[in-house]
Design an enzyme around this catalytic site. Structure first.
Site, PDB file in Angstrom:
ATOM      1  N   ASN A   6      31.360  42.995  48.150  1.00 16.82           N
ATOM      2  CA  ASN A   6      30.585  42.016  48.720  1.00 16.82           C
ATOM      3  C   ASN A   6      31.305  40.629  47.908  1.00 16.82           C
ATOM      4  OD1 ASN A   6      28.637  40.053  49.272  1.00 16.82           O
ATOM      5  ND2 ASN A   6      27.039  41.191  48.372  1.00 16.82           N
ATOM      6  N   LEU A   7      31.587  39.555  48.787  1.00 16.23           N
ATOM      7  CA  LEU A   7      32.304  38.408  47.871  1.00 16.23           C
ATOM      8  C   LEU A   7      31.073  37.640  47.612  1.00 16.23           C
ATOM      9  CD1 LEU A   7      35.754  38.109  49.793  1.00 16.23           C
ATOM     10  CD2 LEU A   7      35.004  39.185  47.755  1.00 16.23           C
ATOM     11  N   LYS A   8      29.953  37.762  48.069  1.00 13.90           N
ATOM     12  CA  LYS A   8      28.754  36.736  48.081  1.00 13.90           C
ATOM     13  C   LYS A   8      29.173  35.383  48.500  1.00 13.90           C
ATOM     14  CE  LYS A   8      26.302  39.885  44.954  1.00 13.90           C
ATOM     15  NZ  LYS A   8      25.729  40.417  43.717  1.00 13.90           N
ATOM     16  N   HIS A  85      20.056  42.342  51.442  1.00 12.96           N
ATOM     17  CA  HIS A  85      20.576  42.309  50.184  1.00 12.96           C
ATOM     18  C   HIS A  85      19.602  41.932  49.085  1.00 12.96           C
ATOM     19  CE1 HIS A  85      23.171  41.185  46.793  1.00 12.96           C
ATOM     20  NE2 HIS A  85      23.873  42.340  46.935  1.00 12.96           N
ATOM     21  N   GLU A 133      20.050  49.322  44.350  1.00 12.99           N
ATOM     22  CA  GLU A 133      20.617  48.217  43.396  1.00 12.99           C
ATOM     23  C   GLU A 133      19.667  47.775  42.560  1.00 12.99           C
ATOM     24  OE1 GLU A 133      24.424  45.914  44.639  1.00 12.99           O
ATOM     25  OE2 GLU A 133      22.667  45.219  45.945  1.00 12.99           O
ATOM     26  N   ILE A 138      22.234  43.611  38.433  1.00  8.74           N
ATOM     27  CA  ILE A 138      23.374  42.875  39.221  1.00  8.74           C
ATOM     28  C   ILE A 138      23.919  41.935  38.679  1.00  8.74           C
ATOM     29  CG2 ILE A 138      23.716  41.657  41.495  1.00  8.74           C
ATOM     30  CD1 ILE A 138      21.426  43.273  42.709  1.00  8.74           C
ATOM     31  N   GLY A 173      26.677  46.126  38.520  1.00  2.93           N
ATOM     32  CA  GLY A 173      27.295  46.194  37.516  1.00  2.93           C
ATOM     33  C   GLY A 173      28.402  47.196  37.348  1.00  2.93           C
ATOM     34  N   ALA A 194      30.469  43.598  43.468  1.00  2.00           N
ATOM     35  CA  ALA A 194      30.827  42.218  43.970  1.00  2.00           C
ATOM     36  C   ALA A 194      31.646  41.476  42.532  1.00  2.00           C
ATOM     37  CB  ALA A 194      29.711  41.090  44.117  1.00  2.00           C
ATOM     38  N   SER A 195      31.007  41.122  41.426  1.00  2.21           N
ATOM     39  CA  SER A 195      31.546  40.477  40.508  1.00  2.21           C
ATOM     40  C   SER A 195      33.033  41.118  40.007  1.00  2.21           C
ATOM     41  CB  SER A 195      30.665  40.083  39.433  1.00  2.21           C
ATOM     42  OG  SER A 195      29.786  41.306  39.092  1.00  2.21           O
TER      43      SER A 195
HETATM   44  O1  LIG Z   1      26.392  43.535  46.516  1.00  2.00           O
HETATM   45  C1  LIG Z   1      26.756  43.602  45.413  1.00  2.00           C
HETATM   46  C2  LIG Z   1      25.796  43.741  44.444  1.00  2.00           C
HETATM   47  O2  LIG Z   1      24.835  42.950  44.438  1.00  2.00           O
HETATM   48  C3  LIG Z   1      26.512  44.213  42.826  1.00  2.00           C
HETATM   49  O3  LIG Z   1      26.931  43.043  42.383  1.00  2.00           O
HETATM   50  P1  LIG Z   1      27.640  43.311  41.038  1.00  2.00           P
HETATM   51  O4  LIG Z   1      28.674  44.233  41.173  1.00  2.00           O
HETATM   52  O5  LIG Z   1      28.284  41.616  40.850  1.00  2.00           O
HETATM   53  O6  LIG Z   1      26.790  43.692  40.039  1.00  2.00           O
END
Ligand SMILES: O=C[C@H](O)COP(=O)(O)O
Length: 214
Positions: A6-8, A85, A133, A138, A173, A194-195
């Site tokens: 997920n690139l948010k 989400h 999650e 997160i 994470g 994501a991150s």
């Molecule tokens: O959509 C992804 C999740 O919210 C996890 O985010 P993260 O991998 O940055 O903790």
């Protein structure tokens, strides 16, 4: 294992990540998808990577200014969508409506939830998959699979108690191949992250590490 990136709304280059994800998926045989901003779906899908939307609204065509139509993201090239989400929470009735809207548009669905009780509840809505999650993990650097393994195993049980056909992913994470292997050992059939990729200096290297133990 399915790896859903997920690139948010991170300021990364979606095409750089998409191209790397496409190549790493081809080289490793691991299913990897990228979920960009809605405005980037078309050009991300054009790279050939499996492409997901980050959200769809419950409504169809009509007087719904600002909505994200399931039909529109499918037309742009998405084959799946996140729903509910942690950063885009919906009311229960709207989660139900968004799952139905996505199904009408032939999108695969992954409904997110905070904890195993919510996983059980949203599994009853008939999505293809759910993702647990814990919000507090997160964006951090400690994987849910390490910090709170019980939440993953309990989520797997909660979904199975409602509907055996619903796949269970976990997220928050996760950034290394070891994290992915641990999640798999706990019963997850995919990860949502994501991150670890979107904020990495080298997204391709981050993706290669994620699949290294599979
Ligand atoms: O959509 C992804 C999740 O919210 C996890 O985010 P993260 O991998 O940055 O903790």
């Amino acid at each position: 294992m399915f790896i859903l990136v997920n690139l948010k709304a991170y300021p990364c280059d979606p095409i750089e990540v998409a191209t790397a994800a496409r190549d790493v998926a081809e080289e490793s045989g691991v299913r990897i998808a990228v979920s960009p901003q809605a405005a980037d779906i078309s050009r991300v899908a054009d790279t050939g990577v499996e492409t997901w939307a980050q959200h769809v609204d419950p409504n169809g065509h009509g007087s719904h200014t600002g909505s994200t139509l399931a039909e529109a993201v499918a037309e742009a090239g998405a084959v799946g969508t996140l729903i509910n989400h942690s950063e885009k929470r919906l009311k229960l009735a709207d989660i139900d409506g968004s799952v139905q809207a996505a199904e009408r548009a032939d999108l695969e669905t992954c409904v997110c939830a905070n904890n195993p009780a919510q996983i059980g509840a949203v599994s009853a809505l008939g999505p293809d998959s759910v993702a647990v999650e814990p919000p507090e993990l997160i964006g951090g650097d400690v994987s849910v699979a390490t910090a709170d393994p019980g939440i993953v195993t309990d989520a797997v049980d909660a979904a199975a108690n409602v509907d055996d056909d619903v796949d269970v992913y976990c997220g928050a994470g996760i950034s290394t191949g070891d994290d992915v292997v641990t999640a798999e050992e706990l019963g997850a059939s995919g990860i949502l992250l994501a991150s670890g990729v979107a904020k990495a200096d080298d997204p391709r290297a981050a993706l290669e590490d994620l699949v290294s133990g599979l």
